[in-house]
Design a protein around this motif. Structure first.
Motif, PDB file in Angstrom:
ATOM      1  N   LYS A 372      11.243  -3.596   9.294  1.00 14.35           N
ATOM      2  CA  LYS A 372      10.409  -4.626   9.916  1.00 14.35           C
ATOM      3  C   LYS A 372      10.983  -5.084  11.250  1.00 14.35           C
ATOM      4  CE  LYS A 372       8.159  -9.042   9.035  1.00 14.35           C
ATOM      5  NZ  LYS A 372       7.920 -10.137   8.077  1.00 14.35           N
ATOM      6  N   LYS A 373      12.313  -5.170  11.325  1.00 13.10           N
ATOM      7  CA  LYS A 373      12.940  -5.611  12.572  1.00 13.10           C
ATOM      8  C   LYS A 373      12.703  -4.596  13.690  1.00 13.10           C
ATOM      9  CE  LYS A 373      16.874  -7.582  12.059  1.00 13.10           C
ATOM     10  NZ  LYS A 373      18.315  -7.827  11.834  1.00 13.10           N
ATOM     11  N   VAL A 374      12.856  -3.303  13.367  1.00 10.02           N
ATOM     12  CA  VAL A 374      12.639  -2.259  14.378  1.00 10.02           C
ATOM     13  C   VAL A 374      11.165  -2.212  14.778  1.00 10.02           C
ATOM     14  CG1 VAL A 374      12.712   0.221  14.792  1.00 10.02           C
ATOM     15  CG2 VAL A 374      14.619  -0.893  13.631  1.00 10.02           C
ATOM     16  N   ALA A 375      10.269  -2.295  13.808  1.00  8.93           N
ATOM     17  CA  ALA A 375       8.837  -2.239  14.107  1.00  8.93           C
ATOM     18  C   ALA A 375       8.406  -3.437  14.957  1.00  8.93           C
ATOM     19  CB  ALA A 375       8.036  -2.196  12.817  1.00  8.93           C
ATOM     20  N   SER A 376       8.949  -4.602  14.671  1.00  4.18           N
ATOM     21  CA  SER A 376       8.595  -5.789  15.455  1.00  4.18           C
ATOM     22  C   SER A 376       9.029  -5.647  16.906  1.00  4.18           C
ATOM     23  CB  SER A 376       9.234  -7.039  14.831  1.00  4.18           C
ATOM     24  OG  SER A 376       8.787  -7.237  13.503  1.00  4.18           O
ATOM     25  N   GLU A 377      10.197  -5.057  17.127  1.00  5.10           N
ATOM     26  CA  GLU A 377      10.670  -4.861  18.499  1.00  5.10           C
ATOM     27  C   GLU A 377       9.823  -3.817  19.217  1.00  5.10           C
ATOM     28  OE1 GLU A 377      12.720  -5.305  21.985  1.00  5.10           O
ATOM     29  OE2 GLU A 377      12.657  -6.584  20.196  1.00  5.10           O
ATOM     30  N   ILE A 378       9.416  -2.765  18.513  1.00  6.87           N
ATOM     31  CA  ILE A 378       8.545  -1.754  19.128  1.00  6.87           C
ATOM     32  C   ILE A 378       7.215  -2.377  19.537  1.00  6.87           C
ATOM     33  CG2 ILE A 378       7.231   0.345  18.664  1.00  6.87           C
ATOM     34  CD1 ILE A 378       9.518   1.305  16.935  1.00  6.87           C
ATOM     35  N   VAL A 379       6.658  -3.218  18.675  1.00  7.40           N
ATOM     36  CA  VAL A 379       5.390  -3.887  19.004  1.00  7.40           C
ATOM     37  C   VAL A 379       5.573  -4.807  20.204  1.00  7.40           C
ATOM     38  CG1 VAL A 379       3.703  -5.545  18.152  1.00  7.40           C
ATOM     39  CG2 VAL A 379       4.470  -3.683  16.677  1.00  7.40           C
ATOM     40  N   ARG A 380       6.702  -5.483  20.282  1.00  9.52           N
ATOM     41  CA  ARG A 380       6.945  -6.374  21.423  1.00  9.52           C
ATOM     42  C   ARG A 380       7.063  -5.576  22.721  1.00  9.52           C
ATOM     43  NH1 ARG A 380      10.796  -8.684  24.541  1.00  9.52           N
ATOM     44  NH2 ARG A 380      12.373  -7.212  23.798  1.00  9.52           N
ATOM     45  N   GLN A 381       7.720  -4.408  22.646  1.00 12.18           N
ATOM     46  CA  GLN A 381       7.896  -3.600  23.849  1.00 12.18           C
ATOM     47  C   GLN A 381       6.588  -2.925  24.266  1.00 12.18           C
ATOM     48  OE1 GLN A 381      10.592  -3.165  25.744  1.00 12.18           O
ATOM     49  NE2 GLN A 381      12.222  -4.084  24.519  1.00 12.18           N
ATOM     50  N   GLN A 382       5.754  -2.527  23.294  1.00  2.02           N
ATOM     51  CA  GLN A 382       4.527  -1.791  23.592  1.00  2.02           C
ATOM     52  C   GLN A 382       3.279  -2.659  23.425  1.00  2.02           C
ATOM     53  OE1 GLN A 382       4.788   0.892  24.995  1.00  2.02           O
ATOM     54  NE2 GLN A 382       6.663   1.918  24.338  1.00  2.02           N
ATOM     55  N   ASP A 383       3.390  -3.919  23.773  1.00  6.65           N
ATOM     56  CA  ASP A 383       2.250  -4.825  23.652  1.00  6.65           C
ATOM     57  C   ASP A 383       1.084  -4.373  24.532  1.00  6.65           C
ATOM     58  OD1 ASP A 383       1.064  -7.577  22.938  1.00  6.65           O
ATOM     59  OD2 ASP A 383       1.083  -7.619  25.129  1.00  6.65           O
ATOM     60  N   ALA A 384       1.375  -3.875  25.723  1.00  7.03           N
ATOM     61  CA  ALA A 384       0.306  -3.428  26.628  1.00  7.03           C
ATOM     62  C   ALA A 384      -0.443  -2.228  26.054  1.00  7.03           C
ATOM     63  CB  ALA A 384       0.891  -3.082  28.000  1.00  7.03           C
ATOM     64  N   PHE A 385       0.252  -1.347  25.343  1.00  3.74           N
ATOM     65  CA  PHE A 385      -0.412  -0.203  24.718  1.00  3.74           C
ATOM     66  C   PHE A 385      -1.403  -0.674  23.658  1.00  3.74           C
ATOM     67  CE2 PHE A 385      -0.288   2.335  20.811  1.00  3.74           C
ATOM     68  CZ  PHE A 385      -0.977   3.454  21.227  1.00  3.74           C
ATOM     69  N   LEU A 386      -1.008  -1.625  22.844  1.00  4.17           N
ATOM     70  CA  LEU A 386      -1.906  -2.120  21.798  1.00  4.17           C
ATOM     71  C   LEU A 386      -3.119  -2.823  22.387  1.00  4.17           C
ATOM     72  CD1 LEU A 386       0.783  -3.517  19.322  1.00  4.17           C
ATOM     73  CD2 LEU A 386      -0.463  -1.361  19.158  1.00  4.17           C
ATOM     74  N   LEU A 387      -2.969  -3.408  23.562  1.00  2.41           N
ATOM     75  CA  LEU A 387      -4.080  -4.131  24.181  1.00  2.41           C
ATOM     76  C   LEU A 387      -4.993  -3.226  24.992  1.00  2.41           C
ATOM     77  CD1 LEU A 387      -2.283  -7.389  25.411  1.00  2.41           C
ATOM     78  CD2 LEU A 387      -3.900  -7.188  23.515  1.00  2.41           C
ATOM     79  N   HIS A 388      -4.415  -2.280  25.749  1.00  6.33           N
ATOM     80  CA  HIS A 388      -5.201  -1.535  26.741  1.00  6.33           C
ATOM     81  C   HIS A 388      -5.231  -0.028  26.518  1.00  6.33           C
ATOM     82  CE1 HIS A 388      -5.308  -5.315  28.917  1.00  6.33           C
ATOM     83  NE2 HIS A 388      -3.982  -5.355  28.915  1.00  6.33           N
ATOM     84  N   GLY A 389      -4.379   0.545  25.674  1.00 10.72           N
ATOM     85  CA  GLY A 389      -4.452   1.967  25.403  1.00 10.72           C
ATOM     86  C   GLY A 389      -3.288   2.764  25.954  1.00 10.72           C
ATOM     87  N   VAL A 390      -3.425   4.103  25.907  1.00 10.33           N
ATOM     88  CA  VAL A 390      -2.320   5.011  26.236  1.00 10.33           C
ATOM     89  C   VAL A 390      -1.884   4.886  27.684  1.00 10.33           C
ATOM     90  CG1 VAL A 390      -1.599   7.430  26.154  1.00 10.33           C
ATOM     91  CG2 VAL A 390      -3.252   6.576  24.504  1.00 10.33           C
ATOM     92  N   ASP A 391      -2.800   4.509  28.581  1.00 10.53           N
ATOM     93  CA  ASP A 391      -2.437   4.393  29.993  1.00 10.53           C
ATOM     94  C   ASP A 391      -1.308   3.388  30.209  1.00 10.53           C
ATOM     95  OD1 ASP A 391      -4.309   6.231  30.685  1.00 10.53           O
ATOM     96  OD2 ASP A 391      -5.878   4.776  31.142  1.00 10.53           O
ATOM     97  N   HIS A 392      -1.178   2.435  29.325  1.00 11.88           N
ATOM     98  CA  HIS A 392      -0.186   1.366  29.490  1.00 11.88           C
ATOM     99  C   HIS A 392       0.992   1.527  28.543  1.00 11.88           C
ATOM    100  CE1 HIS A 392      -2.853  -1.098  32.097  1.00 11.88           C
ATOM    101  NE2 HIS A 392      -3.811  -0.516  31.388  1.00 11.88           N
ATOM    102  N   LEU A 393       1.209   2.734  28.020  1.00  8.19           N
ATOM    103  CA  LEU A 393       2.370   2.986  27.170  1.00  8.19           C
ATOM    104  C   LEU A 393       3.629   2.983  28.035  1.00  8.19           C
ATOM    105  CD1 LEU A 393       3.065   3.714  24.191  1.00  8.19           C
ATOM    106  CD2 LEU A 393       3.051   6.096  24.920  1.00  8.19           C
ATOM    107  N   ARG A 394       4.574   2.154  27.679  1.00  7.09           N
ATOM    108  CA  ARG A 394       5.797   2.000  28.467  1.00  7.09           C
ATOM    109  C   ARG A 394       6.843   3.021  28.048  1.00  7.09           C
ATOM    110  NH1 ARG A 394       8.110  -3.850  28.087  1.00  7.09           N
ATOM    111  NH2 ARG A 394       9.680  -2.757  29.330  1.00  7.09           N
ATOM    112  N   PRO A 395       7.696   3.467  28.976  1.00  2.03           N
ATOM    113  CA  PRO A 395       8.821   4.322  28.582  1.00  2.03           C
ATOM    114  C   PRO A 395       9.810   3.523  27.732  1.00  2.03           C
ATOM    115  CG  PRO A 395       8.986   3.709  30.900  1.00  2.03           C
ATOM    116  CD  PRO A 395       7.646   3.242  30.437  1.00  2.03           C
ATOM    117  N   LEU A 396      10.259   4.124  26.656  1.00  7.12           N
ATOM    118  CA  LEU A 396      11.121   3.415  25.704  1.00  7.12           C
ATOM    119  C   LEU A 396      12.087   4.418  25.089  1.00  7.12           C
ATOM    120  CD1 LEU A 396      11.545   0.613  24.338  1.00  7.12           C
ATOM    121  CD2 LEU A 396      10.006   1.386  22.518  1.00  7.12           C
ATOM    122  N   ASN A 397      13.323   3.985  24.884  1.00  7.16           N
ATOM    123  CA  ASN A 397      14.304   4.831  24.219  1.00  7.16           C
ATOM    124  C   ASN A 397      14.975   4.060  23.093  1.00  7.16           C
ATOM    125  OD1 ASN A 397      16.197   3.130  25.513  1.00  7.16           O
ATOM    126  ND2 ASN A 397      16.321   4.514  27.275  1.00  7.16           N
TER     127      ASN A 397
END
Length: 518
Positions: A372-397
């Motif tokens: 849950k902790k890892v998933a919550s951080e992923i959602v926080r980092q990729q908030d724009a993807f969830l709102l607007h789609g693949v065009d707004h997917l951020r680079p993440l490592n």
């Protein structure tokens, strides 16, 4: 130098992983299926464990609304940890076995619980109609009318079995059947024959003419295209059965390499047809089955159970929850433990199992919290993807997430392996959100590789027959959008998406445009 035995005292420091830590690491990287199998083995081997019922009752540990395990591991390690709630239940309406007996309810409540409408009961269906003659007491064996034949579906027929049913009718001669069986044994999963006719005839001690005659007969069997030795022969067999294998179609099938290159000019010259007829022939080719044996593969589609569910929250954010269906729920069997806790020998026997229960519960609890902790951080980092789609997917490592939640990168890697997240935009593996960073034009933010691939696909879909984009054109258009990408990288991404080159796309789209009249 004199050799002699002597004693020396050395002080060293090392990091040793305990068995419990190793178990936690193994649980962390397991997917839903592997974890369910592991828990099932533990329940089978440990008498103190049992599975939770569907209604969630009857145990010491369960799941909270947040998806975390609520348990008391200390209850599994001490003599007085188990309360007497099960014993209190057995003194009221339940017998010693924990179930309400019908006769006792009759006496206590002065009520008859038998079915007063026996005719309304559901009809008993026959369990196995083929065994009626041996099992007279089988439900529904009276007249055989109370069962549905659809309840006894046959298993999937393999390609070998499907062909074995046809060969005796097509080849009445026993020698021909032996040759046919040898060819059946050399079919691959596509239904393609992987045998050389000359070598096969020499090995079987038969003439080449007889082997070719048997093969020609086998190629007429169902499914169409089976026993072909190449893709061109597979298409030719199917076209012959459709009575569409004319000289023009034969020339097209014999030049599939030109078709792959979209060299329509050469194909028109070889087939002797105009552009409209050629496109009609291509439409017929697309309707053929290149792998006729694939329909008989015994592959089972496995449904994916998401480990994390993401939903919009009332405050405009995102609600991250663990999926209860993906979290096995083993419980402490307190009824069994309460029966043996007064016996010293039994208590000594169960001491080792109690320690295993405690560590298992803690490991499952930590696993749920970490996911849950890892998933919550992923959602926080990729908030724009969830709102607007693949065009707004951020680079993440992995390092970025690990530093944010103060964990090691290896832990994050284990959590994201074979774990899935259900979002409003679909079901994604957690690894999907970790993409390579693409360098941006000076002064801009970096871009995700997945978002760049999506933009390349979108640009190609929007091109017209008169303005086909080359890889250099795509590089220039991406650079105007703030993405600094090399031409060879664009070509690599295009090939990964199985998109043809600009020359092939120009030939195909211009031909389609002429036929459509645009």
């Amino acid at each position: 130098m004199k050799n002699s035995a002597s004693l020396f005292l050395h002080q060293t420091q090392s990091s040793v992983m305990s068995p419990q830590q190793m178990q936690y690491i193994q649980l962390l990287q397991m997917n839903h299926f592997e974890l369910s199998q592991f828990i099932a083995q533990e329940v089978e081997q440990n008498p103190l464990l049992e599975f939770q019922d569907d209604d969630g009752a009857g145990g010491e540990c369960g799941e909270t609304q947040d998806g975390e395990y609520a348990h008391h591991p200390e209850d599994a390690g001490g003599d007085d940890g188990y309360d007497n709630r099960d014993e209190a239940l057995s003194t009221d309406w339940y017998d010693n076995g924990g179930s309400a007996s019908t006769s006792r309810l009759y006496d206590e409540l002065d009520t008859n619980y038998t079915n007063v409408f026996p005719d309304d009961a559901a009809p008993q269906r026959l369990d196995a109609p083929e065994l009626v003659s041996q099992w007279k007491s089988m439900p529904g064996s009276g007249d055989g009318a109370d069962y549905d034949i659809d309840d006894f579906g046959a298993g999937q027929v393999s390609l070998r079995d499907h062909l074995a049913q046809q060969i005796p009718f097509a080849l009445p001669d026993m020698a021909d059947r032996l040759i046919a069986q040898n060819f059946v044994d050399q079919l691959d999963e596509r239904g393609r024959l992987q045998a050389d006719i000359v070598q096969a005839s020499e090995r079987l001690g038969t003439s080449l003419a007889q082997a070719e005659r048997v093969l020609a007969t086998l190629q007429s069997l169902d499914p169409p295209g089976v026993f072909a030795r190449s893709l061109a022969e597979c298409f030719a067999i199917q076209l012959r059965q459709k009575d569409r294998y004319d000289p023009a179609m034969q020339a097209l099938v014999e030049n599939l390499k030109l078709l792959a290159r979209r060299d329509f000019a050469a194909l028109k010259r070889l087939c002797g047809v105009d552009e409209e007829d050629l496109l009609d022939m291509l439409g017929e080719i697309r309707q053929l089955n290149a792998k006729p044996g694939s329909d008989f593969e015994a592959t089972v589609s496995e449904a994916i159970t998401p480990d994390v569910v993401v939903r919009p929250a009332s405050d405009g954010g995102w609600l991250v929850e663990l999926n209860p269906d993906a979290m096995p729920r083993p419980l402490v069997n307190k009824s069994y433990s309460s029966l043996v806790k007064k016996n010293d020998e039994a208590r000594a026997f169960l001491s080792g199992y109690q320690e295993k229960v405690s560590w298992l519960m803690r490991s499952l609890d930590e696993r749920a919290k970490t996911i849950k902790k890892v998933a919550s951080e992923i959602v926080r980092q990729q908030d724009a993807f969830l709102l607007h789609g693949v065009d707004h997917l951020r680079p993440l490592n992995l390092k970025t997430v690990a530093e944010a939640i103060e964990m090691h990168e290896s832990t994050v890697s284990r959590v994201t392996s074979n774990k899935y997240m259900l979002t409003p935009r679909g079901l994604f593996e957690l690894k999907y959100f970790f993409t390579v960073s693409i360098r941006a034009v000076a002064g801009g933010d970096s871009h995700s590789a997945e978002a760049v691939r999506h933009n390349i696909r979108k640009l190609i879909l929007q091109e017209t027959p008169e303005a086909i984009l080359s890889d250099d054109d795509i590089v220039d258009m991406l650079k105007k959008g703030g993405v600094d990408l090399a031409r060879r990288t664009v070509a690599k991404y295009r090939e990964e998406m199985n998109i043809a080159s600009s020359v092939q796309r120009r030939r195909e789209k211009r031909a389609l445009a002429k036929v459509s009249g645009f």
